[in-house]
Design an enzyme around this catalytic site. Structure first.
Site, PDB file in Angstrom:
ATOM      1  N   HIS A 291      65.351  14.705 -24.938  1.00  0.00           N
ATOM      2  CA  HIS A 291      64.652  13.940 -24.993  1.00  0.00           C
ATOM      3  C   HIS A 291      63.619  13.863 -25.136  1.00  0.00           C
ATOM      4  O   HIS A 291      62.780  13.370 -24.080  1.00  0.00           O
ATOM      5  CB  HIS A 291      64.701  12.568 -24.851  1.00  0.00           C
ATOM      6  CG  HIS A 291      63.912  10.903 -25.792  1.00  0.00           C
ATOM      7  ND1 HIS A 291      64.250  10.565 -27.002  1.00  0.00           N
ATOM      8  CD2 HIS A 291      62.004  11.450 -26.224  1.00  0.00           C
ATOM      9  CE1 HIS A 291      63.284   9.418 -27.594  1.00  0.00           C
ATOM     10  NE2 HIS A 291      61.831  10.182 -27.323  1.00  0.00           N
TER      11      HIS A 291
ATOM     12  N   ASN B 196      58.598  15.531 -33.558  1.00  0.00           N
ATOM     13  CA  ASN B 196      57.118  15.020 -34.108  1.00  0.00           C
ATOM     14  C   ASN B 196      55.635  16.663 -33.263  1.00  0.00           C
ATOM     15  O   ASN B 196      54.795  15.465 -32.769  1.00  0.00           O
ATOM     16  CB  ASN B 196      57.403  13.665 -33.694  1.00  0.00           C
ATOM     17  CG  ASN B 196      57.378  13.462 -31.875  1.00  0.00           C
ATOM     18  OD1 ASN B 196      57.481  14.484 -30.935  1.00  0.00           O
ATOM     19  ND2 ASN B 196      56.941  12.466 -31.717  1.00  0.00           N
TER      20      ASN B 196
ATOM     21  N   HIS C 236      66.176   5.193 -25.757  1.00  0.00           N
ATOM     22  CA  HIS C 236      64.953   4.712 -25.012  1.00  0.00           C
ATOM     23  C   HIS C 236      65.035   3.067 -25.386  1.00  0.00           C
ATOM     24  O   HIS C 236      64.695   3.188 -25.358  1.00  0.00           O
ATOM     25  CB  HIS C 236      63.251   5.242 -25.222  1.00  0.00           C
ATOM     26  CG  HIS C 236      63.130   5.428 -26.480  1.00  0.00           C
ATOM     27  ND1 HIS C 236      63.627   4.259 -27.634  1.00  0.00           N
ATOM     28  CD2 HIS C 236      62.796   6.725 -27.426  1.00  0.00           C
ATOM     29  CE1 HIS C 236      62.471   5.099 -29.025  1.00  0.00           C
ATOM     30  NE2 HIS C 236      62.311   6.366 -27.822  1.00  0.00           N
TER      31      HIS C 236
ATOM     32  N   ASP D 128      61.945  10.807 -22.230  1.00  0.00           N
ATOM     33  CA  ASP D 128      60.731  10.710 -23.112  1.00  0.00           C
ATOM     34  C   ASP D 128      59.339  11.584 -22.730  1.00  0.00           C
ATOM     35  O   ASP D 128      58.811  10.448 -22.436  1.00  0.00           O
ATOM     36  CB  ASP D 128      61.325   9.450 -23.571  1.00  0.00           C
ATOM     37  CG  ASP D 128      60.187   8.805 -25.020  1.00  0.00           C
ATOM     38  OD1 ASP D 128      59.727   9.983 -25.924  1.00  0.00           O
ATOM     39  OD2 ASP D 128      59.976   7.821 -25.686  1.00  0.00           O
TER      40      ASP D 128
ATOM     41  N   GLY E   2      52.712   6.700 -24.098  1.00  0.00           N
ATOM     42  CA  GLY E   2      53.493   7.760 -24.066  1.00  0.00           C
ATOM     43  C   GLY E   2      53.739   8.071 -22.494  1.00  0.00           C
ATOM     44  O   GLY E   2      52.521   8.761 -21.935  1.00  0.00           O
TER      45      GLY E   2
HETATM   46 ZN   LIG Z   1      60.926   7.732 -29.737  1.00  0.00          ZN
END
Ligand SMILES: [Zn+2]
Length: 428
Positions: A60, A94, A231, A304, A323
């Site tokens: 991730h 993304n 997550h 992440d 983030g």
């Molecule tokens: Zn996510």
């Protein structure tokens, strides 16, 4: 010249190995494992007190390229990965454009070939991650997609989610879902609770995550299809996955270091680096994530990693993007918060970052075996260090762990038999 690790603690979860030995690397492969290996023709590394593990895998990662190269590029992200002990990473789709066509995936793989870390793009489930028009999973698989996800965004349409799960499964791939019901979370800045109340900020209810976790589990059960939940941040989602597994549902789960290390207290001083999606929750949730890792309900650890510029994060909490970077602090947090505390054994914790993700995603690597590619990480479990963003190889310095003292750090990363990192120097 090959590399010979002398007297190293070899930890290989795939084979249950945890013992002191020598290990040699030659011509890209693990050449030999045993005691008192001959050292002619090798650079000898004294492994006394060090752990040698399979190169870590992070499923991730947001590499930001194409489209957001001011936050990170594929190359800087790979360098951060190598610095963090990772030899294989998955790139979330993304980007801009999103990884929703074979051409964009091929471009990512092409750019990644300039570095040493193995990069596997994850193909988007819907064009532009808009949740409307499904992408061509066959074409994306043929272009190298290792899994499919609209991560960053949920898949609001349940029928679309089910069809994607079925299609992906036919291709021997899995769907990875970011569980969030936007109708509940929209406009939220942080976890909904006492702290959001205190700060007077719009909250994101835990139900927004749990509803989608439950929906995905119900789809997986109804159609007997696998699904992977990203997550996991709430107590209820951990419990839902635990129960589903007990019922034989093919669900796997993932935990991020920030969710097992921090609560939303980290936002009380207005630190935007602690703003993330799903948000940092409360102590009972953090403890549930720890328990989920301890009993295997949560199968893997993934960072992440989501870099942003200082300018973007240097805004009020309600205007800063979600983030945080994670590649370069993951090992320190896993050792400090999971292993040294006894929450997880060394084999289990390393397994959640190597062998288990390789199994779930059907990827090579994640284990150490004679004759196989030498993707390795050397970790000093006693190294005490302070998180200092000026040492990061990532373009992002948006870490909520800045200034924190951690114990345990990767000191060498080997990929395909070649050193990719030593003492935080990256060689590509
Ligand atoms: Zn996510």
């Amino acid at each position: 010249m090959g590399i010979l690790f002398r007297n190293v603690r070899l930890v290989d979860p795939a084979s249950g190995t945890d013992r002191i030995t020598d290990l040699s690397v030659r011509e890209g492969l693990v050449d030999d494992i045993g005691t008192e290996l001959a050292q002619e023709g090798f650079e000898v590394i004294d492994g006394t007190g060090k752990i040698l593990a399979p190169g870590l895998i992070d499923m991730h990662v947001h590499l930001r390229e194409p489209g957001f190269e001011h936050k990170e590029t594929i190359l800087t992200g790979m360098r951060a990965a190598a610095a963090g002990g990772f030899t294989r990473i998955a790139a979330m789709p993304n980007t801009s454009p999103a990884l929703d066509t074979p051409e964009t995936l091929e471009r990512v793989r092409d750019r990644a070939s300039a570095g040493m870390v193995h990069v596997h793009p994850i193909g988007a489930l819907s064009f532009g991650l808009e949740g409307r028009e499904p992408t061509d999973l066959d074409a994306l698989k043929n272009a190298g997609a290792c899994a499919f996800s609209d991560d960053g965004m949920p898949v609001p349409d349940s029928a679309m989610m089910y069809r994607a799960m079925e299609w992906a499964h036919r291709l021997d791939r899995i769907v990875v879902d970011h569980c969030e019901d936007h109708s509940l979370s929209r406009g939220g800045v942080m976890n909904r609770g006492a702290n959001s109340e205190k700060l007077g900020l719009p909250g994101i209810p835990k139900a927004a995550e749990d509803i989608m976790t439950a929906r995905d589990i119900l789809l997986a059960r109804e159609y007997n299809l696998p699904v992977h939940i990203c997550h996991v941040s709430t107590r209820t989602s951990v419990e839902l996955i635990r129960q589903a597994k007990a019922d034989g549902v093919r669900v796997t789960g993932e935990a991020a270091p920030h969710h097992f290390s921090l609560t939303d207290d980290a936002l009380l001083n207005g630190n935007t680096n602690a703003r993330v999606s799903p948000p940092l929750r409360e102590e009972e949730d953090r403890e549930a994530v720890l328990a989920g890792l301890a009993d295997g309900t949560l199968d893997i650890i993934a960072t992440d990693h989501a870099p942003h510029t200082a300018e973007e994060k240097n805004r009020p909490l309600d205007q800063a993007p979600n983030g945080m970077v994670g590649l370069e602090t993951a090992v320190g947090l896993v050792f400090t918060r999971l292993i040294q505390t006894g929450v997880m054994g060394l084999l289990e914790a390393i397994g959640a970052m190597t062998w288990k993700p390789a199994q779930i995603f059907g990827l090579p690597g994640g284990r150490i075996a004679k004759g196989e590619s030498a993707d390795l990480v050397l970790i000093d479990p006693e190294l005490i260090w302070k998180v200092d963003p000026t040492e990061f190889h990532s373009k992002g310095s948006n870490s909520p762990f800045i200034g924190m003292t951690l114990k345990g750090r990767p000191i060498m990363t080997v990929i395909g038999g070649r050193k990719a990192m030593e003492n935080n120097n990256v060689f590509f």
